[in-house]
Design an enzyme around this catalytic site. Structure first.
Site, PDB file in Angstrom:
ATOM      1  N   ILE A  13       0.832  -1.198   0.000  1.00 40.71           N
ATOM      2  CA  ILE A  13       0.000   0.000   0.000  1.00 40.71           C
ATOM      3  C   ILE A  13       0.869   1.251   0.000  1.00 40.71           C
ATOM      4  O   ILE A  13       0.700   2.152  -0.834  1.00 40.71           O
ATOM      5  CB  ILE A  13      -0.955   0.002   1.212  1.00 40.71           C
ATOM      6  N   HIS A  50      -7.385 -11.057  -6.704  1.00 45.14           N
ATOM      7  CA  HIS A  50      -8.770 -11.516  -6.616  1.00 45.14           C
ATOM      8  C   HIS A  50      -9.664 -10.817  -7.647  1.00 45.14           C
ATOM      9  O   HIS A  50      -9.498  -9.630  -7.933  1.00 45.14           O
ATOM     10  CB  HIS A  50      -9.323 -11.248  -5.217  1.00 45.14           C
ATOM     11  N   LYS A 250     -11.201 -16.974   3.372  1.00 46.14           N
ATOM     12  CA  LYS A 250     -11.429 -17.638   2.095  1.00 46.14           C
ATOM     13  C   LYS A 250     -11.005 -19.093   2.107  1.00 46.14           C
ATOM     14  O   LYS A 250     -11.045 -19.766   1.092  1.00 46.14           O
ATOM     15  CB  LYS A 250     -10.704 -16.871   0.985  1.00 46.14           C
ATOM     16  N   ARG A 313      -2.372 -11.074   8.984  1.00 47.34           N
ATOM     17  CA  ARG A 313      -3.357 -10.221   8.328  1.00 47.34           C
ATOM     18  C   ARG A 313      -3.924  -9.243   9.345  1.00 47.34           C
ATOM     19  O   ARG A 313      -4.407  -9.641  10.409  1.00 47.34           O
ATOM     20  CB  ARG A 313      -4.469 -11.076   7.727  1.00 47.34           C
ATOM     21  N   ILE A 337      -6.154  -2.734   5.876  1.00 46.49           N
ATOM     22  CA  ILE A 337      -6.146  -3.221   4.489  1.00 46.49           C
ATOM     23  C   ILE A 337      -5.789  -4.704   4.475  1.00 46.49           C
ATOM     24  O   ILE A 337      -4.653  -5.105   4.187  1.00 46.49           O
ATOM     25  CB  ILE A 337      -5.169  -2.404   3.620  1.00 46.49           C
ATOM     26  N   CYS A 403      22.885 -19.525  -7.942  1.00 47.45           N
ATOM     27  CA  CYS A 403      21.809 -20.331  -7.359  1.00 47.45           C
ATOM     28  C   CYS A 403      21.337 -21.332  -8.409  1.00 47.45           C
ATOM     29  O   CYS A 403      20.661 -20.958  -9.375  1.00 47.45           O
ATOM     30  CB  CYS A 403      20.654 -19.437  -6.912  1.00 47.45           C
ATOM     31  N   CYS A 405      19.232 -23.926  -8.063  1.00 47.08           N
ATOM     32  CA  CYS A 405      17.812 -24.289  -7.985  1.00 47.08           C
ATOM     33  C   CYS A 405      16.946 -23.348  -8.821  1.00 47.08           C
ATOM     34  O   CYS A 405      16.002 -23.782  -9.479  1.00 47.08           O
ATOM     35  CB  CYS A 405      17.340 -24.258  -6.535  1.00 47.08           C
ATOM     36  N   CYS A 440      16.782 -26.111  -2.302  1.00 46.80           N
ATOM     37  CA  CYS A 440      17.718 -26.249  -1.179  1.00 46.80           C
ATOM     38  C   CYS A 440      17.649 -25.069  -0.230  1.00 46.80           C
ATOM     39  O   CYS A 440      18.345 -25.047   0.791  1.00 46.80           O
ATOM     40  CB  CYS A 440      19.136 -26.456  -1.683  1.00 46.80           C
TER      41      CYS A 440
END
Length: 483
Positions: A13, A50, A250, A313, A337, A403, A405, A440
């Site tokens: 935000i 959403h 949800k 949250r 929010i 890296c 992976c 890893c």
């Protein structure tokens, strides 16, 4: 330091508001208490954009959810962060739940959600074969998507910085004094004068409001745990899979991530007293996520999880707070929010920025020159061999994999450390280019990442932190090197 507008909070935000304000001829500063951006709920959530069928019609949640959902595709292209419009299902396992799905569909129509339909269980399984045979039907919302929440936050902030917004990380606001000309904001490191203060402090919004003498904001905190699966399971489902929502939210979802993994969660645990802010995962929570996830997808593999994490949250009542405080002129409240806050952020930012400009006495005068795009960090993993070769010809460091992976190269890490808002921590590098986010979890690449941080920042190897101050990994030196 004097500024027109001071934003408190470096989550999605605050970062989105900073970017929106960077369009205007107003001096803007953002202060974040943690050592990096997106360190609260913005860095530990489902990463879902959403569609907007869930919020009650007429609420701020409904308004900004639908508007924000429609903004993400273009923003991801301009600001170079991971996003995919994959669509979402709300699954019904009974006739009673089908009635709830129908109610969500009708609510979505009222909210202005595009491209929705109610489909049969068979049709849902045709689209996603891993779904349970017990699914009777589903609400299919094509406009829903997935995004990397921390990369989106960083992208908003870096674009704001390029356009003139100042950022102060690892500074905690300790006092706010209202004056005739505005506010005197004191942190643990400095003092600032501002004509307007924007409270985007997430779960600390109540404390910031109280410091400024603003309205009473009693934040409720709920912890949600997640399980993240390896990239080789990223195609297990191709849509976001919700179960029917209940009083706790949800529900447990099964979803691909924008980065190519699979994610389960969250559960919902109310935090009180000393529990507030707790982001520890538990064996019980992880077991619950797996058990309830198997209701959606019975063949959900027991193996393949690479890490668990939790986010908190912060909510206030049943709707967002987005307003100029009635008690304190110049204080803009952007608080409570919770979900769908990530989705709503860019739309909230448009209105909150205009509120802040008015409160600060600034004209709505846009800059003649404003950079709306962000280059970002090249993603070597997603490039074909020809593009990789072109990149390596420009800078050989992009050919040295650090890296394995996630196929992250030295060039990407150095680019991250030279960004408009550099953060010289191991987790800061991880959030910007995914070094250490794979199978890893940094077991092999972390020492090399630290070496590169030392070279770019000058911070001694044994003082490089994982995240906040006091989280150094190496201790002392041995034969001239850190251990």
């Amino acid at each position: 330091m004097k500024t027109d507008i001071l934003i408190i909070g470096g989550g999605v935000i605050g970062a989105a508001i900073a970017r929106e304000l960077s369009r205007y001829e107003a001096k803007t500063l953002l202060i974040e208490a943690r050592e990096d951006l997106a360190r609260g709920a913005s860095g530990a959530n489902s990463g879902i954009v959403h569609a907007g069928y869930d919020p009650e019609p007429g609420t701020l949640m409904a308004k900004y959810n639908v508007a924000g959902c429609g903004m993400y595709e273009e923003l991801s292209q301009k600001l170079n962060f991971p996003y995919k419009k994959c669509g979402s299902f709300v699954l019904a396992f009974s006739k009673e739940e089908m009635a709830h799905v129908q109610a969500l569909y009708e609510r979505g129509l009222t909210n202005g959600v595009p491209d929705m339909e109610i489909i049969s269980g068979d049709r849902a399984r045709e689209m996603d074969p891993a779904l349970s045979d017990q699914v009777e039907g589903a609400l299919f919302a094509k406009s829903a998507g997935i995004v990397s929440p921390y990369e989106a936050t960083i992208a908003f902030a870096e674009n704001a910085a390029v356009n003139g917004v100042s950022f102060r990380l690892a500074e905690k606001v300790t006092a706010i004094e209202k004056r005739e000309s505005g506010f005197l904001v004191t942190t643990d490191k400095a003092t600032y004068e501002a004509a307007c203060v924007v409270n985007a402090a997430g779960r600390f919004a109540g404390e910031i409001s109280a410091m400024a003498g603003g309205r009473d904001i009693q934040i409720t905190e709920k912890k949600g745990e997640y399980t993240l699966y390896d990239r080789n399971l990223g195609g297990f489902v191709s849509h976001v899979m919700f179960q029917c929502p209940n009083e706790n939210g949800k529900g447990i979802l099964v979803t691909p991530t924008a980065e190519g993994n699979m994610l389960l969660g969250p559960n919902s645990i109310l935090l009180r007293g000393e529990e507030r802010g707790d982001t520890a995962t538990t064996p019980e929570g992880q077991a619950q996520i797996f058990r309830e996830g198997r209701k959606t997808c019975p063949q959900l593999p027991f193996g393949g999880a690479i890490t668990g994490f939790a986010g908190v949250r912060a909510s206030f009542g049943s709707d967002f707070i987005i307003e100029a405080d009635e008690k304190v002129p110049g204080l803009i409240q952007v608080a409570g929010i919770c979900s769908p806050g990530l989705t709503s952020a860019p739309a909230i930012a448009v209105d909150a920025a205009l509120m802040a400009l008015k409160a600060a006495g600034c004209k709505e005068e846009k800059k003649k020159e404003w950079t709306e795009e962000r280059e970002g960090i090249p993603c070597v993993r997603d490039m074909d061999w020809e593009k990789r070769a072109e990149l390596c010809q420009k800078d050989a460091a992009y050919g040295r994999i650090v890296c394995r992976c996630e196929t992250v190269t030295e060039g990407q890490i150095r680019k991250a450390l030279k960004s408009p808002i550099p953060v010289y921590t191991i987790d800061g590098v991880k959030r910007r280019c995914r070094a250490g986010m794979g199978r890893c979890q940094g077991s092999f690449c972390t020492p090399v990442v630290m070496q590169i941080i030392e070279e770019e920042s000058g911070i001694p190897f044994d003082r490089i932190c994982k995240s906040k101050e006091g989280t150094a990994i190496a201790r002392g030196t041995l034969k001239g090197g850190a251990v």
